[in-house]
Write an enzyme that holds these catalytic residues in place. Structure first.
Site, mmCIF file in Angstrom:
data_model
loop_
_atom_site.group_PDB
_atom_site.id
_atom_site.type_symbol
_atom_site.label_atom_id
_atom_site.label_comp_id
_atom_site.label_asym_id
_atom_site.label_seq_id
_atom_site.Cartn_x
_atom_site.Cartn_y
_atom_site.Cartn_z
ATOM 1 N N ARG A 9 0.838 -1.211 0.000
ATOM 2 C CA ARG A 9 0.000 0.000 0.000
ATOM 3 C C ARG A 9 0.877 1.267 0.000
ATOM 4 O O ARG A 9 1.065 1.895 -1.033
ATOM 5 C CB ARG A 9 -0.964 -0.042 1.206
ATOM 6 C CG ARG A 9 -2.141 0.917 1.071
ATOM 7 C CD ARG A 9 -1.816 2.362 1.422
ATOM 8 N NE ARG A 9 -1.315 2.535 2.791
ATOM 9 C CZ ARG A 9 -0.820 3.676 3.248
ATOM 10 N NH1 ARG A 9 -0.733 4.747 2.469
ATOM 11 N NH2 ARG A 9 -0.347 3.758 4.480
ATOM 12 N N ASP A 10 1.434 1.612 1.152
ATOM 13 C CA ASP A 10 2.245 2.836 1.221
ATOM 14 C C ASP A 10 3.412 2.735 0.235
ATOM 15 O O ASP A 10 3.780 3.701 -0.425
ATOM 16 C CB ASP A 10 2.771 3.016 2.644
ATOM 17 C CG ASP A 10 3.168 4.448 2.957
ATOM 18 O OD1 ASP A 10 3.460 5.203 2.025
ATOM 19 O OD2 ASP A 10 3.179 4.812 4.149
ATOM 20 N N HIS A 201 4.678 4.527 12.643
ATOM 21 C CA HIS A 201 4.862 4.467 11.185
ATOM 22 C C HIS A 201 5.882 5.541 10.811
ATOM 23 O O HIS A 201 5.609 6.727 10.950
ATOM 24 C CB HIS A 201 3.495 4.747 10.541
ATOM 25 C CG HIS A 201 3.475 4.813 9.052
ATOM 26 N ND1 HIS A 201 3.029 3.770 8.271
ATOM 27 C CD2 HIS A 201 3.808 5.808 8.187
ATOM 28 C CE1 HIS A 201 3.077 4.124 6.990
ATOM 29 N NE2 HIS A 201 3.552 5.355 6.911
ATOM 30 N N HIS A 203 8.760 7.194 8.106
ATOM 31 C CA HIS A 203 9.437 7.329 6.813
ATOM 32 C C HIS A 203 10.869 7.767 7.100
ATOM 33 O O HIS A 203 11.123 8.495 8.054
ATOM 34 C CB HIS A 203 8.698 8.347 5.934
ATOM 35 C CG HIS A 203 7.427 7.787 5.374
ATOM 36 N ND1 HIS A 203 7.317 7.328 4.085
ATOM 37 C CD2 HIS A 203 6.217 7.573 5.947
ATOM 38 C CE1 HIS A 203 6.084 6.873 3.879
ATOM 39 N NE2 HIS A 203 5.388 7.006 4.998
ATOM 40 N N CYS A 234 3.845 9.344 0.100
ATOM 41 C CA CYS A 234 2.454 9.751 -0.056
ATOM 42 C C CYS A 234 2.329 10.716 -1.225
ATOM 43 O O CYS A 234 3.036 11.723 -1.273
ATOM 44 C CB CYS A 234 1.964 10.420 1.222
ATOM 45 S SG CYS A 234 0.269 11.034 1.081
ATOM 46 N N ASN A 243 9.264 4.381 3.445
ATOM 47 C CA ASN A 243 9.167 3.909 4.828
ATOM 48 C C ASN A 243 10.510 3.323 5.249
ATOM 49 O O ASN A 243 11.362 3.015 4.413
ATOM 50 C CB ASN A 243 8.126 2.789 4.922
ATOM 51 C CG ASN A 243 6.726 3.269 4.615
ATOM 52 O OD1 ASN A 243 6.273 3.191 3.488
ATOM 53 N ND2 ASN A 243 6.053 3.769 5.613
HETATM 54 N N1 COA Z 1 -13.671 4.583 -3.553
HETATM 55 C C1 COA Z 1 -14.196 4.768 -4.778
HETATM 56 N N2 COA Z 1 -14.968 5.828 -5.117
HETATM 57 C C2 COA Z 1 -15.223 6.725 -4.133
HETATM 58 C C3 COA Z 1 -14.712 6.585 -2.849
HETATM 59 C C4 COA Z 1 -13.901 5.462 -2.557
HETATM 60 N N3 COA Z 1 -13.367 5.256 -1.349
HETATM 61 N N4 COA Z 1 -15.127 7.626 -2.108
HETATM 62 C C5 COA Z 1 -15.875 8.385 -2.888
HETATM 63 N N5 COA Z 1 -15.962 7.847 -4.123
HETATM 64 C C6 COA Z 1 -16.698 8.377 -5.268
HETATM 65 C C7 COA Z 1 -18.144 8.668 -4.881
HETATM 66 O O1 COA Z 1 -18.933 7.534 -5.074
HETATM 67 C C8 COA Z 1 -18.465 9.789 -5.832
HETATM 68 O O2 COA Z 1 -18.703 9.230 -7.094
HETATM 69 P P1 COA Z 1 -19.810 9.834 -8.079
HETATM 70 O O3 COA Z 1 -19.333 11.200 -8.417
HETATM 71 O O4 COA Z 1 -19.779 8.882 -9.215
HETATM 72 O O5 COA Z 1 -21.064 9.825 -7.291
HETATM 73 C C9 COA Z 1 -17.167 10.574 -5.934
HETATM 74 O O6 COA Z 1 -16.148 9.646 -5.595
HETATM 75 C C10 COA Z 1 -17.099 11.772 -5.009
HETATM 76 O O7 COA Z 1 -17.413 11.354 -3.685
HETATM 77 P P2 COA Z 1 -17.004 12.210 -2.397
HETATM 78 O O8 COA Z 1 -17.580 11.549 -1.201
HETATM 79 O O9 COA Z 1 -17.339 13.658 -2.639
HETATM 80 O O10 COA Z 1 -15.460 11.976 -2.329
HETATM 81 P P3 COA Z 1 -14.303 13.056 -2.480
HETATM 82 O O11 COA Z 1 -14.221 13.529 -3.861
HETATM 83 O O12 COA Z 1 -14.448 14.058 -1.377
HETATM 84 O O13 COA Z 1 -12.995 12.167 -2.231
HETATM 85 C C11 COA Z 1 -11.682 10.535 -1.082
HETATM 86 C C12 COA Z 1 -12.715 11.634 -0.956
HETATM 87 C C13 COA Z 1 -11.193 10.187 0.293
HETATM 88 C C14 COA Z 1 -12.332 9.319 -1.708
HETATM 89 C C15 COA Z 1 -10.517 11.001 -1.983
HETATM 90 O O14 COA Z 1 -10.051 12.230 -1.543
HETATM 91 C C16 COA Z 1 -9.399 10.005 -2.020
HETATM 92 O O15 COA Z 1 -9.547 8.881 -2.461
HETATM 93 N N6 COA Z 1 -8.175 10.401 -1.584
HETATM 94 C C17 COA Z 1 -7.031 9.526 -1.588
HETATM 95 C C18 COA Z 1 -6.116 9.860 -0.442
HETATM 96 C C19 COA Z 1 -5.044 8.828 -0.239
HETATM 97 O O16 COA Z 1 -5.128 7.705 -0.666
HETATM 98 N N7 COA Z 1 -3.949 9.243 0.446
HETATM 99 C C20 COA Z 1 -2.848 8.391 0.709
HETATM 100 C C21 COA Z 1 -3.083 7.452 1.853
HETATM 101 S S1 COA Z 1 -3.386 8.256 3.392
HETATM 102 ZN ZN ZN Z 2 3.336 6.442 5.135
#
Ligand code: COA
Ligand code: ZN
Length: 294
Positions: A9-10, A201, A203, A234, A243
């Site tokens: 993952r990370d 955790h 890095h 990230c 990490n």
């Molecule tokens: N998996 C798949 N699709 C997702 C989802 C998820 N976990 N969460 C939301 N969606 C979809 C919704 O269904 C919606 O789809 P639609 O437009 O077709 O209806 C759309 O995304 C927007 O939903 P919303 O609740 O407004 O989400 P958002 O745009 O605010 O995004 C996250 C929130 C958390 C999903 C997004 O910011 C994200 O994935 N970030 C990744 C951060 C990350 O991985 N960081 C590293 C590890 S910490």
């Molecule tokens: Zn990390």
């Protein structure tokens, strides 16, 4: 000392090279063959936000199921949680960020909303029979806000403890922490979250990761995250690097008579194999230097 292997993952979420689902599963199989028993297999986030994790369901469908192996999926919202449960994870790793700016950039929600999200998910996790770990990200510093007050971290840890999570982790997302800070924060968290398992955790961005791991052990953590090869980072944190490397950590633990259940020869093989998959020499040093005594 338990290790959570976070390379799938990370480790892979920040890689520019496309890693196939088959190679991700092979990495997980190698981790298990090395004796690792907790694996952060993937994240259930938006595929557009982190394309490297878009195959989360396929990875989980392909991993070997063993009674003593626990697969964790990183989740940031309800949608991610539901996907993780459907995919058959054994535990979820929820993230709350100590910095408001990073929280917005990473998961598009305020810190308060992310706390509310965890609150909403804990009972459902119990019903689903899966564990809940919570990672407090940017606990040692934020790329946008700089220093984060220790009282803010401890307040978040206290909120998580009150929600009844199984485990609380402090994460140095951008590798800025130092051992004295680690000691203070872990000791403070242990006091505010009595009886809750503590994980850390790190890095190794500024080469303090292993010293921080030792400080964390001395302060009472019983679980450390690490990544085979020391890959990681990230996508939402500028200049974040890998990490601490699992094989380097296990060398350190072995030579300190701290059992982790992991085997160095298999880890070194896995690290070399990963260099081949990524097409670059991974940052971990043990695979280069060799173990000792040989
Ligand atoms: N998996 C798949 N699709 C997702 C989802 C998820 N976990 N969460 C939301 N969606 C979809 C919704 O269904 C919606 O789809 P639609 O437009 O077709 O209806 C759309 O995304 C927007 O939903 P919303 O609740 O407004 O989400 P958002 O745009 O605010 O995004 C996250 C929130 C958390 C999903 C997004 O910011 C994200 O994935 N970030 C990744 C951060 C990350 O991985 N960081 C590293 C590890 S910490
Ligand atoms: Zn990390």
């Amino acid at each position: 000392m338990d290790i959570v292997e976070v390379s799938p993952r990370d480790g892979l979420q920040n890689e520019a090279v496309h890693v196939t689902t088959a190679d991700k599963i092979a990495l997980i199989e190698r981790a298990i063959a090395s004796g690792l028993r907790r694996i952060e297999a993937t994240s259930f986030v938006h595929p557009a936000a982190v394309p490297q994790m878009a195959d989360a369901e396929a990875v989980m469908a392909g991993v070997p199921r063993c009674a003593d192996v626990s697969y964790s999926g990183l989740v940031l919202n309800r949608r991610g949680f539901d996907r993780a449960v459907m995919a058959g994870v054994n535990e979820v790793n929820c993230v709350v960020v100590a910095s408001e700016t990073f929280s917005q950039r990473n998961q598009r929600m305020s810190v308060a909303d992310s706390v509310q999200t965890v609150r909403d998910l804990v009972d459902d996790a119990r019903t689903a029979g899966i564990g809940v770990s919570v990672t407090i990200a940017t606990a040692f510093g934020c790329p946008f806000e700089g220093e984060i007050s220790e009282s803010a971290i401890l307040a978040l840890a206290g909120q998580m403890a009150a929600l009844g999570v199984d485990e609380i982790a402090l994460a140095d997302t951008i590798g800025v922490g130092v051992p004295t800070q680690v000691s203070r924060l872990i000791t403070g968290t242990a006091a505010i979250a009595p009886g809750i398992r503590l994980r850390a955790h790190f890095h190794n961005t500024r080469n303090t990761g292993y010293a921080n791991a030792v400080a964390a052990i001395n302060a009472g953590v019983t679980v450390l995250d690490s990544s085979i090869g020391g890959i990681g980072g990230c996508p939402f944190a500028p200049d974040a690097t890998g990490n601490i490397a699992t094989e380097d950590l296990v060398y350190l633990l072995d030579r300190s008579d701290i059992d982790s259940g992991a085997q160095l020869p298999e880890l070194i093989d896995a690290s070399d194999w990963l260099s081949g998959v990524l097409g670059v020499r991974v940052p971990g040093q043990l695979a280069r230097a060799g173990s000792f005594p040989s």
